[in-house]
Every structure is written in structure tokens, then in C-alpha cells.
Write an enzyme that holds these catalytic residues in place. Structure first.
Site, PDB file in Angstrom:
ATOM      1  CB  CYS A  65      70.713  57.422  77.767  1.00  0.00           C
ATOM      2  SG  CYS A  65      71.475  56.233  78.849  1.00  0.00           S
ATOM      3  NE  ARG A 110      74.690  57.433  82.538  1.00  0.00           N
ATOM      4  CZ  ARG A 110      73.665  57.778  81.775  1.00  0.00           C
ATOM      5  NH1 ARG A 110      73.741  57.633  80.480  1.00  0.00           N
ATOM      6  NH2 ARG A 110      72.576  58.267  82.298  1.00  0.00           N
ATOM      7  NE  ARG A 129      65.950  60.278  78.347  1.00  0.00           N
ATOM      8  CZ  ARG A 129      66.520  59.494  79.246  1.00  0.00           C
ATOM      9  NH1 ARG A 129      67.729  59.040  79.067  1.00  0.00           N
ATOM     10  NH2 ARG A 129      65.875  59.142  80.323  1.00  0.00           N
ATOM     11  CG  ASP A 145      65.027  52.005  81.812  1.00  0.00           C
ATOM     12  OD1 ASP A 145      65.090  52.683  80.771  1.00  0.00           O
ATOM     13  OD2 ASP A 145      65.045  52.501  82.957  1.00  0.00           O
ATOM     14  CE  LYS A 196      70.269  54.362  86.218  1.00  0.00           C
ATOM     15  NZ  LYS A 196      69.756  55.633  85.638  1.00  0.00           N
ATOM     16  CG  ASN A 197      66.052  54.982  87.139  1.00  0.00           C
ATOM     17  OD1 ASN A 197      67.187  55.454  87.025  1.00  0.00           O
ATOM     18  ND2 ASN A 197      65.420  54.390  86.135  1.00  0.00           N
TER      19      ASN A 197
HETATM   20  C1  UD1 Z   1      63.188  57.864  83.704  1.00  0.00           C
HETATM   21  C2  UD1 Z   1      64.258  56.843  84.055  1.00  0.00           C
HETATM   22  C3  UD1 Z   1      64.664  56.076  82.810  1.00  0.00           C
HETATM   23  C4  UD1 Z   1      63.450  55.458  82.137  1.00  0.00           C
HETATM   24  C5  UD1 Z   1      62.370  56.497  81.907  1.00  0.00           C
HETATM   25  C6  UD1 Z   1      61.066  55.898  81.404  1.00  0.00           C
HETATM   26  C7  UD1 Z   1      65.420  57.953  85.873  1.00  0.00           C
HETATM   27  C8  UD1 Z   1      66.684  58.578  86.323  1.00  0.00           C
HETATM   28  N1  UD1 Z   1      65.407  57.552  84.577  1.00  0.00           N
HETATM   29  O1  UD1 Z   1      63.771  58.778  82.785  1.00  0.00           O
HETATM   30  O2  UD1 Z   1      65.576  55.053  83.214  1.00  0.00           O
HETATM   31  O3  UD1 Z   1      63.828  54.930  80.886  1.00  0.00           O
HETATM   32  O4  UD1 Z   1      62.075  57.183  83.142  1.00  0.00           O
HETATM   33  O5  UD1 Z   1      60.611  54.910  82.247  1.00  0.00           O
HETATM   34  O6  UD1 Z   1      64.482  57.785  86.613  1.00  0.00           O
HETATM   35  N2  UD1 Z   1      59.680  63.653  77.657  1.00  0.00           N
HETATM   36  C9  UD1 Z   1      59.350  64.812  77.020  1.00  0.00           C
HETATM   37  N3  UD1 Z   1      59.458  65.993  77.704  1.00  0.00           N
HETATM   38  C10 UD1 Z   1      59.869  66.029  79.003  1.00  0.00           C
HETATM   39  C11 UD1 Z   1      60.183  64.839  79.650  1.00  0.00           C
HETATM   40  C12 UD1 Z   1      60.092  63.645  78.956  1.00  0.00           C
HETATM   41  O7  UD1 Z   1      58.978  64.802  75.843  1.00  0.00           O
HETATM   42  O8  UD1 Z   1      59.947  67.135  79.562  1.00  0.00           O
HETATM   43  C13 UD1 Z   1      59.596  62.375  76.933  1.00  0.00           C
HETATM   44  C14 UD1 Z   1      60.954  61.724  76.772  1.00  0.00           C
HETATM   45  O9  UD1 Z   1      61.636  62.260  75.668  1.00  0.00           O
HETATM   46  C15 UD1 Z   1      60.579  60.292  76.580  1.00  0.00           C
HETATM   47  C16 UD1 Z   1      59.336  60.151  77.470  1.00  0.00           C
HETATM   48  O10 UD1 Z   1      58.855  61.463  77.685  1.00  0.00           O
HETATM   49  O11 UD1 Z   1      60.225  60.027  75.252  1.00  0.00           O
HETATM   50  C17 UD1 Z   1      59.594  59.478  78.806  1.00  0.00           C
HETATM   51  O12 UD1 Z   1      60.542  60.196  79.523  1.00  0.00           O
HETATM   52  P1  UD1 Z   1      60.548  60.267  81.109  1.00  0.00           P
HETATM   53  O13 UD1 Z   1      59.462  59.410  81.675  1.00  0.00           O
HETATM   54  O14 UD1 Z   1      60.584  61.697  81.498  1.00  0.00           O
HETATM   55  O15 UD1 Z   1      61.931  59.615  81.445  1.00  0.00           O
HETATM   56  P2  UD1 Z   1      63.030  60.131  82.438  1.00  0.00           P
HETATM   57  O16 UD1 Z   1      62.392  60.672  83.668  1.00  0.00           O
HETATM   58  O17 UD1 Z   1      64.000  60.971  81.710  1.00  0.00           O
END
Ligand code: UD1
Length: 419
Positions: free
Chosen positions: A118, A399, A123, A307, A22-23
Site C-alpha cells: 500500500c 486486496r 514502510r 486500518d 486477511k491479516n
Molecule cells: C500490518 C497489517 C496492516 C496494518 C499494520 C499496522 C498485515 C498484512 N498488515 O502491516 O494492515 O495497517 O500491521 O497495524 O498484517 N516499520 C518500520 N520498519 C519495519 C517494519 C515496520 O519502520 O521493519 C514501520 C512501518 O513503516 C509503519 C509501522 O512500523 O510505520 C507499523 O508497521 P507494521 O506494524 O510492521 O505493519 P505491517 O506488518 O506492515
């Protein structure tokens, strides 16, 4: 969609073919908007709600989407395309933010409402915005809670991510492919899905280097061509089934796995007393005896995947002794602990930390999937519980897990999806 009803007490046994990731699928589907030619993707988990929503978003942007097999899709983004990401999806699916980089790169403009997803912490998308701004994108607040990004030309730059965000790394990588000059992403995420996106882009003619390390550089401005690409297997689905096998005292062999993608999980399961046999593309997990308590800390790859943390918390309720678990990636990702307590788990939480005393017998209860992986953890706990567990919020689980009830049934579980 309804609820999953699980009758516990049966060890999982048999073989399980893992779906495509998925990711990996979500950013790669978004990246197809960079390519003005047909692209066929194989290994796409088309049954997942998040994937269906991404395909629906692509259609609304003007991309032609055609199913090419049970897990294949052909995407044709020759256009014309719209820069307005549809609100109906951006509000509910965080992965819609992946379209920002490629749509900006393709059209010089994007409009997006602040994304949802989620319920596991705030986030924010500040790292996405900061990374794209470094490539000369100007962001402004638009009407109705929208963000508008504009850039006549994207320009390569050096950008440092304050946290190795998976999504921000992917977004900047996709935009940088179309930028003038070279872009460097420092403190980049190293997750296998980031590497898969880079490989997809390179297969189309892009020049992305260093994916899988914390320094990725992209030579922009190459013309991308169509073609066929197969996605990596879903390591989180594989990990979920592995934990379910261990928790139920079962014996499951998973096929279509890249074992190196889950090294921290295999090590932790072994440490806790499960038997893990790694093949080249298969993994067998069994557990006959008592499990031992462990301590666990999640972290960006190659740390322990966040995850799988909810699954491990469920497993720890059945391990002998005092386990500790620290969630370092997300701020509010322990809400399943409360639901597991309804089932008899002895778990205390404080902020990002949980302490679990085990083993305590689990009993069926009515519990709620507070997020996708929390829902999976509750279902897996239900498989090991006495009696009947009802997991409300089945759409959360759908999802990220396709045909979940049927596929668990094929391992001997009693699981049904009820309206
Ligand atoms: C992706 C995965 C999700 C997984 C996560 C961490 C997908 C679709 N989802 O989510 O399943 O749990 O990686 O391995 O690939 N953050 C900020 N600012 C930002 C972006 C992120 O503060 O602009 C923070 C988030 O709030 C969180 C952390 O960084 O605390 C990690 O987030 P991130 O690695 O970006 O996760 P996703 O890409 O959303």
C-alpha cells in the site's frame, strides 16, 4: 479491474457474515512453509487478491496448494522448496516479506526483492531484518535490488523491536520456531493476528508463549506436524461494515465477530452517538440520530487500529462539531482526506493530523482509492453521499474485501463493480 460505482442515500440494514481475517491468513499461509506435512486452513478469505497472490507465491516456491472448500485450503510444503521469493509478487505485496522468516528457517537461505504494498508511507523492513539478524541471519545486497539472507543454523536470541511492528513480530516468531534455543521478542506487537499466528504454530507443535503481550518467547527446535486450523474473523472488515452502518444511519448485525478485538472502535462509535450492542460473536450497530464529533488517535493494539482510521475520517465528516484525528502508526496515511474533500468534506490535514468540521453534506464524485482502506472509506462515504460516487482503483479494495459489491448489496446498498 475497474471501478466501484456507488449510488448513495440508502441506510445499510440487515445481517452480515464477516470473513476470515486477511491479516491472519497471510502470515499463517507463510508459516505453512515451516511444516513438512499437509495443513488445512479454514476461514481463509480466498476471494482476496492478497490471499490469491500469497497462494501463487507458495506455489512458485514449490508448495502444493489445493482448495478444500469455499474458504478452506490445503497446503503441503513437503518440498522440495525454492528460497527465491518471486519478484512479481514481492514488488507489489508487502505481505510477501512474511515468507522471509519461515523460508530462512526451512532452507537456510532466502532471496527477496525489496517489498511494495500500500502507498501509505515508506514502510521499510529494517525491523524484520534486525530481528532476523539477531537470530544469526546474515543479510547482504544481491543483484537487481535483491536482499539475500543466509544462516546455516538459526540461533535463539533476545531481540528488541524499536516499534511494535506486526510483521516484524510475526517474521521473527516464525523463524524462532525453528531456531536452536529460546528467542525473546521484546516490545512485540500485541495484535490479535499475532496471537492467531502463535496459536496456529502451537497447534502444530511449536512452543510460543506470551503472544498478546509485549514480550513473546519461543522455545525453538520443535518438530511441527500437519493438521487443521481455523482463522479468526477479520476485525477490519467487521469494523468497516460497522462504520458504514453508522454513517448511513443504518442498522446492521454482524455475525462471526470476536467483539473484544475491536473494543476501541465500539467505544468510539458509542461516544459519537451510534448504538452498539455486543453479543458473544455478534455486534449490532445502528445510528438513528445525529452523530457527535470526537477525537481519535491511532496506535498499536490495543490502541485504535490504523486500518480503520480512513473509515473514521469519513464518519467524522457527518458528525456535529470539530473532530480531530492523529495517525501515529503510518507516516502518509491521510491521502483519502483530499479525496473526501472532492465529495464536500471539510477536512484540513497537516502531517499526521486531520481536523474535520461536520456535518457537511457529501456529494457523489469521482475519487481514487489511494490505498486499500482509503478505498473502503471512499466507498462508505459514497454510501452516505447524494448521487453517484465512482471509486477508481477497485483492485486496491479487492486486496482486502472479497465480493464487496455483492455483500454491500445484500445490506441494501447500490454498489456495482464496473470494468
Ligand atoms: C500490518 C497489517 C496492516 C496494518 C499494520 C499496522 C498485515 C498484512 N498488515 O502491516 O494492515 O495497517 O500491521 O497495524 O498484517 N516499520 C518500520 N520498519 C519495519 C517494519 C515496520 O519502520 O521493519 C514501520 C512501518 O513503516 C509503519 C509501522 O512500523 O510505520 C507499523 O508497521 P507494521 O506494524 O510492521 O505493519 P505491517 O506488518 O506492515
Amino acid at each position: 479491474m475497474g471501478q466501484f460505482v456507488v449510488a448513495g442515500g440508502r441506510p445499510l440494514a440487515g445481517t452480515f457474515a464477516v470473513s476470515g481475517s486477511k491479516n491472519a491468513a497471510l502470515p499463517i499461509l507463510a508459516a505453512t512453509t515451516l511444516v513438512a506435512a499437509p495443513v488445512t486452513l479454514k476461514g481463509v478469505p480466498l476471494g482476496l487478491l492478497d490471499v490469491r497472490h500469497m497462494l501463487a507465491m507458495l506455489r512458485e516456491l514449490g508448495v502444493r496448494v489445493a482448495t478444500a472448500g469455499p474458504d478452506s485450503v490445503t497446503v503441503d510444503a513437503r518440498g522440495p522448496l525454492s528460497p527465491d521469493l518471486p519478484d512479481a509478487y514481492t514488488r507489489t505485496m508487502r505481505a510477501s516479506v512474511f515468507l522471509m522468516g519461515p523460508v530462512l528457517a526451512r532452507l537456510g537461505r532466502v532471496t527477496v526483492s525489496r517489498p511494495g504494498g500500500c502507498n501509505i508511507g515508506p514502510r521499510p523492513i529494517d525491523l524484520h531484518v534486525k530481528g532476523l539478524a539477531a537470530l544469526s541471519v546474515r543479510f547482504a545486497d544481491g543483484p537487481g535490488g535483491h536482499i539475500v539472507g543466509e544462516a546455516a543454523r538459526l540461533k535463539g536470541a533476545v531481540t528488541y523491536l524499536d516499534f511494535p511492528s506486526v510483521g516484524a513480530t510475526e517474521n521473527v516468531m516464525m523463524a524462532a520456531v525453528a531456531a536452536d534455543g529460546t528467542t525473546v521478542i521484546e516490545n512485540a506487537a500485541r495484535e490479535p493476528e499475532v496471537v492467531d499466528l502463535a496459536q496456529f504454530l502451537n497447534a502444530r507443535g511449536a512452543a510460543v508463549h506470551g503472544a498478546g503481550t509485549d514480550r513473546i518467547w519461543i522455545e525453538g527446535g520443535r518438530t511441527l506436524s500437519g493438521g487443521t486450523y481455523e482463522l479468526i474473523p477479520d476485525r477490519i472488515e467487521a469494523g468497516t461494515v460497522a462504520v458504514a452502518a453508522a454513517l448511513t444511519g443504518g442498522d446492521v448485525t454482524m455475525s462471526h465477530v470476536i467483539p473484544e478485538h475491536l473494543t476501541p472502535l465500539w467505544r468510539k462509535l458509542s461516544e459519537m452517538g451510534a448504538v452498539v450492542e455486543l453479543g458473544s460473536t455478534t455486534v449490532r450497530v445502528s445510528a438513528a440520530g445525529a452523530l457527535r464529533a470526537a477525537s481519535l488517535r491511532t496506535g498499536p493494539h490495543p490502541g485504535f487500529p490504523t486500518d480503520l482510521q480512513p473509515l473514521m475520517l469519513a464518519l467524522m465528516t457527518q458528525a456535529r462539531g470539530c473532530s480531530t484525528l492523529v495517525e501515529t502508526v503510518f507516516e502518509n496515511r491521510l491521502r483519502h482526506a483530499l479525496e473526501l474533500r472532492r465529495m464536500g468534506a471539510n477536512v484540513l490535514t497537516d502531517g499526521r493530523m486531520a481536523v474535520i468540521y461536520g456535518p457537511t453534506p457529501l456529494e457523489g464524485a469521482v475519487v481514487e482509492a489511494t490505498d486499500l482502506r482509503a478505498g473502503a472509506a471512499l466507498m462508505v462515504a459514497g454510501l452516505a453521499a447524494q448521487g453517484r460516487t465512482t471509486v477508481l482503483g477497485a483492485e486496491m479494495v479487492a486486496r482486502g474485501y472479497q465480493d464487496w459489491a455483492q455483500r454491500l448489496q445484500s445490506l441494501g446498498a447500490s454498489v456495482t463493480l464496473e470494468p
